[in-house]
Motif scaffolding. Structure first.
Motif, PDB file in Angstrom:
ATOM      1  N   GLU A   1       0.824  -1.203   0.000  1.00 39.85           N
ATOM      2  CA  GLU A   1       0.000   0.000   0.000  1.00 39.85           C
ATOM      3  C   GLU A   1       0.865   1.262   0.000  1.00 39.85           C
ATOM      4  O   GLU A   1       0.571   2.229  -0.716  1.00 39.85           O
ATOM      5  CB  GLU A   1      -0.925  -0.005   1.213  1.00 39.85           C
ATOM      6  CG  GLU A   1      -2.020  -1.070   1.140  1.00 39.85           C
ATOM      7  CD  GLU A   1      -2.853  -1.133   2.408  1.00 39.85           C
ATOM      8  OE1 GLU A   1      -2.470  -0.442   3.394  1.00 39.85           O
ATOM      9  OE2 GLU A   1      -3.862  -1.859   2.428  1.00 39.85           O
TER      10      GLU A   1
ATOM     11  N   ASP B   1       2.378   1.666  -3.543  1.00 35.90           N
ATOM     12  CA  ASP B   1       1.364   2.111  -4.516  1.00 35.90           C
ATOM     13  C   ASP B   1       1.012   3.578  -4.281  1.00 35.90           C
ATOM     14  O   ASP B   1       0.831   4.341  -5.258  1.00 35.90           O
ATOM     15  CB  ASP B   1       0.102   1.243  -4.385  1.00 35.90           C
ATOM     16  CG  ASP B   1       0.333  -0.181  -4.869  1.00 35.90           C
ATOM     17  OD1 ASP B   1       1.310  -0.404  -5.612  1.00 35.90           O
ATOM     18  OD2 ASP B   1      -0.460  -1.067  -4.491  1.00 35.90           O
ATOM     19  N   ARG B   2       0.919   3.992  -3.036  1.00 39.86           N
ATOM     20  CA  ARG B   2       0.581   5.372  -2.718  1.00 39.86           C
ATOM     21  C   ARG B   2       1.692   6.313  -3.173  1.00 39.86           C
ATOM     22  O   ARG B   2       1.426   7.391  -3.726  1.00 39.86           O
ATOM     23  CB  ARG B   2       0.344   5.518  -1.208  1.00 39.86           C
ATOM     24  CG  ARG B   2      -0.254   6.867  -0.817  1.00 39.86           C
ATOM     25  CD  ARG B   2      -0.503   6.974   0.681  1.00 39.86           C
ATOM     26  NE  ARG B   2      -1.304   5.881   1.174  1.00 39.86           N
ATOM     27  CZ  ARG B   2      -0.867   4.949   2.022  1.00 39.86           C
ATOM     28  NH1 ARG B   2       0.383   4.996   2.447  1.00 39.86           N
ATOM     29  NH2 ARG B   2      -1.667   4.002   2.423  1.00 39.86           N
TER      30      ARG B   2
ATOM     31  N   LYS C   1       3.770   5.848  -5.640  1.00 43.38           N
ATOM     32  CA  LYS C   1       3.726   5.917  -7.104  1.00 43.38           C
ATOM     33  C   LYS C   1       2.618   6.848  -7.577  1.00 43.38           C
ATOM     34  O   LYS C   1       2.792   7.630  -8.524  1.00 43.38           O
ATOM     35  CB  LYS C   1       3.522   4.520  -7.695  1.00 43.38           C
ATOM     36  CG  LYS C   1       4.726   3.606  -7.541  1.00 43.38           C
ATOM     37  CD  LYS C   1       4.447   2.221  -8.117  1.00 43.38           C
ATOM     38  CE  LYS C   1       5.650   1.299  -7.986  1.00 43.38           C
ATOM     39  NZ  LYS C   1       5.363  -0.069  -8.510  1.00 43.38           N
ATOM     40  N   GLU C   2       1.440   6.767  -6.927  1.00 48.23           N
ATOM     41  CA  GLU C   2       0.307   7.611  -7.315  1.00 48.23           C
ATOM     42  C   GLU C   2       0.606   9.092  -7.075  1.00 48.23           C
ATOM     43  O   GLU C   2       0.197   9.947  -7.870  1.00 48.23           O
ATOM     44  CB  GLU C   2      -0.924   7.205  -6.504  1.00 48.23           C
ATOM     45  CG  GLU C   2      -1.478   5.827  -6.878  1.00 48.23           C
ATOM     46  CD  GLU C   2      -2.627   5.422  -5.984  1.00 48.23           C
ATOM     47  OE1 GLU C   2      -2.982   6.229  -5.080  1.00 48.23           O
ATOM     48  OE2 GLU C   2      -3.168   4.313  -6.160  1.00 48.23           O
ATOM     49  N   LEU C   3       1.321   9.393  -5.997  1.00 54.46           N
ATOM     50  CA  LEU C   3       1.609  10.782  -5.647  1.00 54.46           C
ATOM     51  C   LEU C   3       2.905  11.298  -6.269  1.00 54.46           C
ATOM     52  O   LEU C   3       3.259  12.478  -6.089  1.00 54.46           O
ATOM     53  CB  LEU C   3       1.672  10.935  -4.123  1.00 54.46           C
ATOM     54  CG  LEU C   3       0.381  10.571  -3.363  1.00 54.46           C
ATOM     55  CD1 LEU C   3       0.614  10.642  -1.857  1.00 54.46           C
ATOM     56  CD2 LEU C   3      -0.754  11.502  -3.772  1.00 54.46           C
TER      57      LEU C   3
END
Length: 279
Positions: free
Chosen positions: A137, A140-141, A143-145
């Motif tokens: 998690e 992934d967070r 990478k998204e930000l």
């Protein structure tokens, strides 16, 4: 005082035998051992057990007794076992002969061990699931930000969980030192791949037989280096070699590292692997 009495007073005091004063013939002589026969056979320096503050000397003595080697007779032969194993074996024999106390004790011991093993596996399984989920998690967070992606050790992608039997294994580095080693191995493998492609192209284009032989030798050398490293990798860290040579003298995937490990057991002057690694 008369002359005779004066002379007697200057004489040395006679040696009196008594406590702490053995006869002259039984006293230790300078330069001579007090134990001329030496230490008796079988007398060894016993290991000392720490019994200072916070130490559990009794437990250490118990372990020493439990794991010391004893000889037992089994049929027509004598075998050596740790004392604790000999105790369990005797208990098992008694249980099989119908001793109810031995049967009950052994059953309780096995049940307790199996329950403890189950509890430890279940705990490790839960810890692995939580660790993998939490780090996945976070990655992934990030990478998204567009933030720097964390690279924990072990990496969640290297943790393989088998939900059918509760098995957890790690197919990658588990410490910082192992990670550094992996990174060096990765870099050398990339270099080997580049060299393989380079010499493969040179070999295919060359018309000179002498040069072709040289290019083929270098091609096989780098291919073997690639296979040695790649065979040692697990899971997602494995790669497929591009421009592989299938010449009879070329290395094969899945076999090279095993041959390399066996070769390293030989004396240095007999190893073929000295051509590939130092030492």
């Amino acid at each position: 005082m008369s002359g005779t009495e004066k002379e007697q007073s200057n004489l040395p005091e006679p040696y009196r035998v008594g406590y702490g004063r053995p006869p002259v013939e039984h006293r230790f002589r300078k330069g001579q051992s007090g134990n001329p026969r030496g230490r008796p056979k079988g007398a060894t320096n016993k290991p000392k057990v720490a019994n200072g503050f916070g130490m559990k000397a009794a437990e250490e003595y118990l372990r020493q007794e439990a794991y010391r080697t004893v000889t037992i007779r089994e049929g027509d032969r004598h075998i050596e076992l740790p004392a604790i194993q000999a105790v369990f074996r005797a208990m098992g024999v008694s249980a099989m002969k119908g001793n109810r106390f031995a049967q009950k004790t052994m059953a309780e011991l096995i049940t307790t061990l199996e329950q403890r093993d189950h509890d430890q596996r279940f705990e490790a399984f839960g810890i692995a699931i939580d660790y993998k989920r939490e780090w996945s998690e976070k990655i992934d967070r990030a990478k998204e930000l567009g933030l720097p992606v964390p690279d924990p050790v072990p990496h969640p992608d290297d943790i393989v969980i088998n939900t059918s039997n509760g098995e957890v294994r790690i197919e990658g580095p588990q410490t910082k030192e192992q990670k550094d080693h992996y990174e060096k191995a990765h870099a050398r493998r990339v270099e080997a791949q580049e060299c393989v492609s380079h010499f493969a192209a040179k070999y295919r284009r060359s018309k000179n037989e002498e040069k072709k032989a040289f290019y083929l030798e270098e091609w096989h050398f780098e291919q073997r280096m690639f296979d040695i490293i790649n065979d040692a990798m697990r899971g997602r860290h494995k790669m497929k070699l591009v421009d592989r040579s299938y010449h009879p003298d070329a290395s094969r995937p899945g076999e090279t590292f095993k041959a390399f490990a066996e070769d390293r057991k030989k004396p240095p002057h007999e190893r073929w692997s000295n051509d590939y690694v130092e030492g």
